[in-house]
Design an enzyme around this catalytic site. Structure first.
Site, short mmCIF file in Angstrom:
data_model
loop_
_atom_site.label_atom_id
_atom_site.label_comp_id
_atom_site.label_asym_id
_atom_site.label_seq_id
_atom_site.Cartn_x
_atom_site.Cartn_y
_atom_site.Cartn_z
NE ARG A 123 50.55 7.49 36.19
CZ ARG A 123 50.25 6.25 35.90
NH1 ARG A 123 49.66 5.95 34.75
NH2 ARG A 123 50.53 5.28 36.73
CE LYS A 145 48.26 29.56 42.74
NZ LYS A 145 48.25 30.51 43.88
CD GLU A 187 39.39 37.27 44.84
OE1 GLU A 187 40.44 37.77 44.42
OE2 GLU A 187 39.35 36.41 45.75
CE LYS A 228 44.52 33.59 38.40
NZ LYS A 228 43.72 32.95 39.44
CD GLU A 238 51.50 32.11 44.64
OE1 GLU A 238 50.43 31.72 44.12
OE2 GLU A 238 51.61 32.40 45.83
NE ARG A 242 48.82 31.90 39.78
CZ ARG A 242 48.31 30.88 39.13
NH1 ARG A 242 49.07 30.18 38.31
NH2 ARG A 242 47.05 30.54 39.25
CG ASN A 246 48.26 34.97 47.05
OD1 ASN A 246 47.23 34.43 46.66
ND2 ASN A 246 49.44 34.42 46.92
CG HIS A 249 43.85 36.23 48.77
ND1 HIS A 249 43.59 37.41 48.10
CD2 HIS A 249 43.05 35.30 48.20
CE1 HIS A 249 42.69 37.19 47.17
NE2 HIS A 249 42.33 35.92 47.21
CG HIS A 253 43.62 32.39 52.56
ND1 HIS A 253 44.70 32.19 51.74
CD2 HIS A 253 42.53 32.29 51.77
CE1 HIS A 253 44.29 31.98 50.50
NE2 HIS A 253 42.96 32.04 50.49
CG HIS A 268 37.72 33.25 48.93
ND1 HIS A 268 38.87 32.89 49.60
CD2 HIS A 268 38.14 33.85 47.79
CE1 HIS A 268 39.93 33.25 48.90
NE2 HIS A 268 39.52 33.83 47.79
#
Ligand SMILES: NC(=O)c1ccc[n+]([C@@H]2O[C@H](COP(=O)([O-])OP(=O)(O)OC[C@H]3O[C@@H](n4cnc5c(N)ncnc54)[C@H](O)[C@@H]3O)[C@@H](O)[C@H]2O)c1
Length: 370
Positions: A123, A145, A187, A228, A238, A242, A246, A249, A253, A268
């Site tokens: 956990r 993330k 990036e 960031k 987000e 945030r 993207n 992206h 993506h 990527h």
């Protein structure tokens, strides 16, 4: 050892530092011991294990920690249920407890996989990010993330779990292949395009120093991490701002999905580079920014060796309809309308919800006619 440092001031005892500098791989043991850990499970990929695994092991053992290395095959395919299960079981075999540490040593793939294992093992076990790609140093290792892919799409299984510390050894980028360096650079440029026009100017003047490992490299990593960290502290989950990260992206993506995440065709950061150029050209088409600025963005990315057009995808990107369908799988879709990050100029991005499919389709068709 001199290094730069960026603080991420999250609340609830979750604040952490990002240390940036050459040679930090050898500081992992001392840092882990200072956190009171007795053992560490190093999660990495086979390529990075061969380059840096033993140095990290030696550093941890010298600091008195028990440790083991878990190496997965390199590449996006390792962000899978099967690898996740294998990593968790190995961490349990290594008797990694909650007071111990998972060390994510590698690029964004390893960071996401190891971070997710750490988030769920017992956990929640503490973890260190030791990012070894430019992309991971400026983006994926910061912000918490973590996750893996499902056959339904990328990063669909995951958790927010902040690292305890990030050690970005910028000398580790010396062994990175040029293509991965360029992909990470997409990036870097992105941060200028989102909200820092001065940084984009600086990138245009200094990008070569980032590639060659001059002091510009550490400086750029620190500037990106600071940007960031600011966004993450203001909007960790987000719910708003945030999403600006993207930029590029939604298109990127979709292209990754259409090329089946085959890195031989597209990695990527290359998808992001095409996505950034498309986001600016789409913004220009909608009358939000000038065509001249969109041209400046594409020129700079191309100068650094990055792809900027759908036609640059080896084997083709598919037609407009398949790109739209691939976009519709993205998490950023609500009630069929697409949310884009668009720009009123360099450094002036904003969240644009409710963009109609017809506008996007017409734009993509024109791009493909190119
Ligand atoms: N969590 C986040 O916030 C976030 C943000 C952006 C991207 N990501 C994820 O990051 C992943 C992409 O990360 P990436 O571009 O770092 O890819 P990657 O982890 O696959 O690394 C790229 C390649 O470089 C090799 N490599 C790594 N470090 C090296 C070094 N120092 N020397 C030589 N080779 C080295 C790896 O073995 C791999 O083959 C994607 O899965 C993406 O979804 C996550």
């Amino acid at each position: 050892m001199s290094h730069l440092s960026v603080h991420v001031p999250l609340d609830g005892g979750r604040a952490y530092d990002i240390l940036i500098g050459r040679g930090l791989v050898d500081a992992v043991g001392a840092q882990a011991a200072a956190l009171g850990a007795k053992a560490a499970g190093i999660v990495t990929d086979e390529t990075v294990a061969a380059l840096y695994g033993e140095r990290i092991r030696a550093s941890l053992e010298q600091a008195g920690l028990r440790c083991g290395i878990i190496a997965v095959p390199p590449g996006e395919a390792s962000k899978s249920y099967a690898c996740y299960a294998a990593v968790c079981d190995r961490l349990l075999e290594l008797r990694i407890e909650r007071g111990d540490l998972v060390v994510a040593l590698g690029g964004g793939v390893v960071g996401d996989l190891a971070g997710f294992a750490a988030a769920t093992l017992r956990r929640g076990v503490r973890f260190l990010q030791v990012p070894t790609t430019l992309l991971a140093q400026v983006d994926s290792s910061v912000g918490g993330k973590t996750g893996i892919n499902s056959p339904h799409g990328k990063n669909l299984i995951g958790a927010f779990h902040q690292p305890r510390l990030v050690l970005a050894d910028t000398a580790a980028l010396d062994t990175l292949v040029e293509r991965e360096m360029r992909a990470g650079y997409a990036e870097v440029a992105k941060y200028g395009l989102i909200a820092d026009p001065g940084f984009f100017d600086w990138c245009e003047a200094n990008w070569r120093g980032i590639f060659s490992g001059g002091p510009e490299r550490d400086e750029a990593v620190a500037i990106c991490c600071r940007a960031k960290a600011g966004v993450v502290v203001r909007d960790e989950r987000e719910d708003g701002e945030r999403a600006l990260l993207n930029l590029g992206h939604t298109f990127g993506h979709a292209l990754e999905r259409l090329t089946h995440y085959e890195s031989a065709r597209l990695v990527h950061g290359e998808g992001v580079a095409i996505g950034l150029a498309l986001a600016f050209r789409f913004s220009a088409r909608l009358g939000l920014c000038s065509g001249q600025e969109a041209g400046r963005v594409a020129n700079h990315l191309a100068m650094a060796g990055l792809p900027t057009r759908l036609q640059d995808v080896p084997g083709g990107s598919g037609d407009a309809e398949s790109i739209l369908d691939a976009m519709a799988q993205d998490k950023k879709v609500r009630d069929g309308a697409l949310t884009f990050i668009l720009a009123r100029g360099i450094g002036q991005s904003f969240i644009a919800p409710g963009i109609g499919r017809d506008d996007v389709r017409a734009f993509l068709q024109d791009e493909l006619r190119g």
